[in-house]
Design an enzyme around this catalytic site. Structure first.
Site, PDB file in Angstrom:
ATOM      1  N   GLY A  17       0.818  -1.200   0.000  1.00  0.00           N
ATOM      2  CA  GLY A  17       0.000   0.000   0.000  1.00  0.00           C
ATOM      3  C   GLY A  17       0.858   1.259   0.000  1.00  0.00           C
ATOM      4  O   GLY A  17       2.089   1.194   0.076  1.00  0.00           O
ATOM      5  N   ASP A  18       0.209   2.407  -0.118  1.00  0.00           N
ATOM      6  CA  ASP A  18       0.884   3.717  -0.110  1.00  0.00           C
ATOM      7  C   ASP A  18       1.862   3.867  -1.266  1.00  0.00           C
ATOM      8  O   ASP A  18       2.832   4.618  -1.181  1.00  0.00           O
ATOM      9  CB  ASP A  18       1.637   3.946   1.215  1.00  0.00           C
ATOM     10  N   GLY A  20       1.341   5.221  -4.178  1.00  0.00           N
ATOM     11  CA  GLY A  20       1.084   6.372  -5.039  1.00  0.00           C
ATOM     12  C   GLY A  20       0.031   6.094  -6.090  1.00  0.00           C
ATOM     13  O   GLY A  20       0.013   6.729  -7.144  1.00  0.00           O
ATOM     14  N   HIS A  46      -5.700   8.451  -0.451  1.00  0.00           N
ATOM     15  CA  HIS A  46      -4.977   8.831  -1.656  1.00  0.00           C
ATOM     16  C   HIS A  46      -4.709  10.328  -1.624  1.00  0.00           C
ATOM     17  O   HIS A  46      -5.636  11.127  -1.474  1.00  0.00           O
ATOM     18  CB  HIS A  46      -5.793   8.481  -2.909  1.00  0.00           C
ATOM     19  N   THR A 131      -6.353   0.642  11.261  1.00  0.00           N
ATOM     20  CA  THR A 131      -6.546   2.090  11.383  1.00  0.00           C
ATOM     21  C   THR A 131      -7.663   2.438  12.364  1.00  0.00           C
ATOM     22  O   THR A 131      -7.882   3.613  12.646  1.00  0.00           O
ATOM     23  CB  THR A 131      -6.900   2.692  10.014  1.00  0.00           C
ATOM     24  N   ARG A 307       5.725   5.585   8.289  1.00  0.00           N
ATOM     25  CA  ARG A 307       5.870   4.320   7.576  1.00  0.00           C
ATOM     26  C   ARG A 307       7.274   3.761   7.772  1.00  0.00           C
ATOM     27  O   ARG A 307       8.244   4.506   7.840  1.00  0.00           O
ATOM     28  CB  ARG A 307       5.604   4.526   6.083  1.00  0.00           C
ATOM     29  N   LEU A 334      10.677   7.990  -7.613  1.00  0.00           N
ATOM     30  CA  LEU A 334      12.080   7.787  -7.992  1.00  0.00           C
ATOM     31  C   LEU A 334      12.951   8.907  -7.443  1.00  0.00           C
ATOM     32  O   LEU A 334      14.108   8.694  -7.060  1.00  0.00           O
ATOM     33  CB  LEU A 334      12.202   7.717  -9.519  1.00  0.00           C
TER      34      LEU A 334
END
Length: 427
Positions: A17-18, A20, A46, A131, A307, A334
């Site tokens: 997850g997370d 993007g 998101h 959560t 995270r 990146l």
């Protein structure tokens, strides 16, 4: 991604997850006619940057930011009506039209406050890392055949009876968990009385809408939440979410057959992250982990939790290709690696001294696996200004080529920043 033979595309997370996905969906949605969220709930977040504005969307597909795109929430989603209506009102306050553009499946199950009470009480006992948004308990009620669906709200007396039964059961569970909180009928009834009209104004058979759009050759984007390694069947169980996050869940959660899907785009970060407990084989040492977290702003959009960060894991990515049937990859963030001089990639594992080339079913086993790293030279130059592949430093292109080679899946998009114009279309 869309083309003459590619009308229905699924976007899935291919890590924890997370990755993007919201940003990738936002860009693809510009050329989509319909964007459909197919699983999960308000536990997903998101983040999309639109010009100078930042939007954090929990349940509404990010395609809502494009004025000509329709959006739908499928039957596979567990819907938090309070969060949804608040999200709709916030979008409208910021000038985004929602009325007539957002559809909600009348087969979608509803998350109510008593689900959240159970979730939080259970988490205090079990420490899974949820959560606390009530997602797990709502899915439990769904599969226990005692859930409440959006369509049930059309009959207020039936809805009240179902809610009363749910509250009574929830309070019994809370007592067993030695929790001091309890659910109130009056509060629940008042909540539904306030929110039902807005929810029912959007309610329809979303599966039929998606089917008709596909049959008419319209461009349909199916949007998942979380990532493949959080899938309840294929993820690092029990440290997973409560739904099928993989591409197979897209057909079920949107209400169409699998033959309607033409392509599956898997989104990966250029490194690895996960929130909460469970194995992360390539977790970086504390100093580099903190550097990745700081540069990448790695804090949950829903919870704000930091995270855990590590290096790109080709074993996990290959596994995600297999369980999702990925046809293409999108590599995000990146630019976060721009200042890393030597960049490791996990090309395999060892387990008790023996080679391991796939993700094992046992979480404890994966937790003991040791990554085999291959180190690539960093580029130590900014990439955020790149707008085509040729603009990237040779070392950055070599890094992407190595990912493509290890995962055996073509890269279609590369993201080098948070803005819409910072996505490079590779093919």
């Amino acid at each position: 991604m869309f083309g003459p033979k590619r009308h229905c595309v699924v976007v899935v997370g291919a890590q924890w997850g997370d990755e993007g996905k919201g940003k990738i969906v936002d860009v693809l949605a510009e050329s989509a006619d319909l964007v459909v969220r197919y699983q999960g709930g308000a536990n997903a977040g998101h983040t999309v940057v639109n010009g100078n504005d930042e939007f954090i969307l929990h349940q509404i597909p990010s395609g809502i930011l494009h004025p000509t795109t329709r959006c739908a929430i499928g039957n596979g989603v567990v819907l938090d009506p309070e969060t949804l209506v608040a999200e709709m009102e916030e979008l409208e306050r910021r000038g985004i039209a929602v009325g007539g553009r957002l559809l909600v499946s009348d087969r979608a199950h509803i998350v109510l406050p008593y689900h959240k009470l159970i979730d939080r009480a259970s988490e205090r006992k079990q420490k899974i890392g949820t959560t606390g948004r009530g997602i797990g308990p709502a899915y439990e009620d769904k599969y226990g055949r005692r859930g409440i669906r959006v369509g049930d709200l059309r009959d207020s007396s039936r809805a009240r009876a179902l809610v009363a039964e749910g509250i009574a059961r929830a309070n019994r569970i809370l007592q067993l968990l030695d929790d001091t909180e309890s659910a109130s009928e009056a509060d629940h009834f008042a909540l539904l009385e306030r929110l039902s009209p807005r929810l029912l104004s959007c309610a329809t058979d979303v599966g039929r809408v998606v089917y008709d759009a596909v049959q008419q050759g319209k461009r349909v984007l199916l949007e998942g939440a979380q990532g493949a390694l959080l899938d309840v069947d294929h993820g690092t169980y029990p440290y997973v979410t409560s739904s099928n996050t993989t591409a197979g869940g897209a057909a079920v959660g949107a209400g169409i057959g699998p033959t309607a899907i033409d392509a599956v785009l898997g989104v990966v970060k250029a490194y690895a992250t996960r929130v909460g407990n469970g194995p992360l084989p390539t977790e970086a040492d504390p100093e580099l982990e903190e550097k990745l977290r700081r540069i990448g702003d790695e804090f949950g959009a829903t919870t704000g939790r930091p995270r855990r960060c590590g290096w790109f894991d080709a074993v996990v990515a290959r596994y995600a290709v297999r369980v999702n049937g990925l046809t293409h990859l999108a590599v995000t963030k990146l630019d976060v690696l721009d200042t890393i001089e030597q960049i490791p990639i996990a090309v395999g594992y060892t387990l008790d001294g023996a080679p391991l080339d796939d993700v094992p079913a046992g979480t404890d086993t994966l937790g003991r696996a040791q990554p085999i790293y291959e180190t690539l030279e960093g580029w130590c130059r900014p990439t955020s200004g790149a707008r085509k592949l040729a603009d990237l430093p040779p070392q950055a292109r070599a890094y992407l080529d190595r990912i493509e080679d290890l995962v055996q899946t073509p890269i279609a998009y590369v993201s080098v920043g948070s803005r819409r114009d910072q996505i490079i279309g590779v093919r």
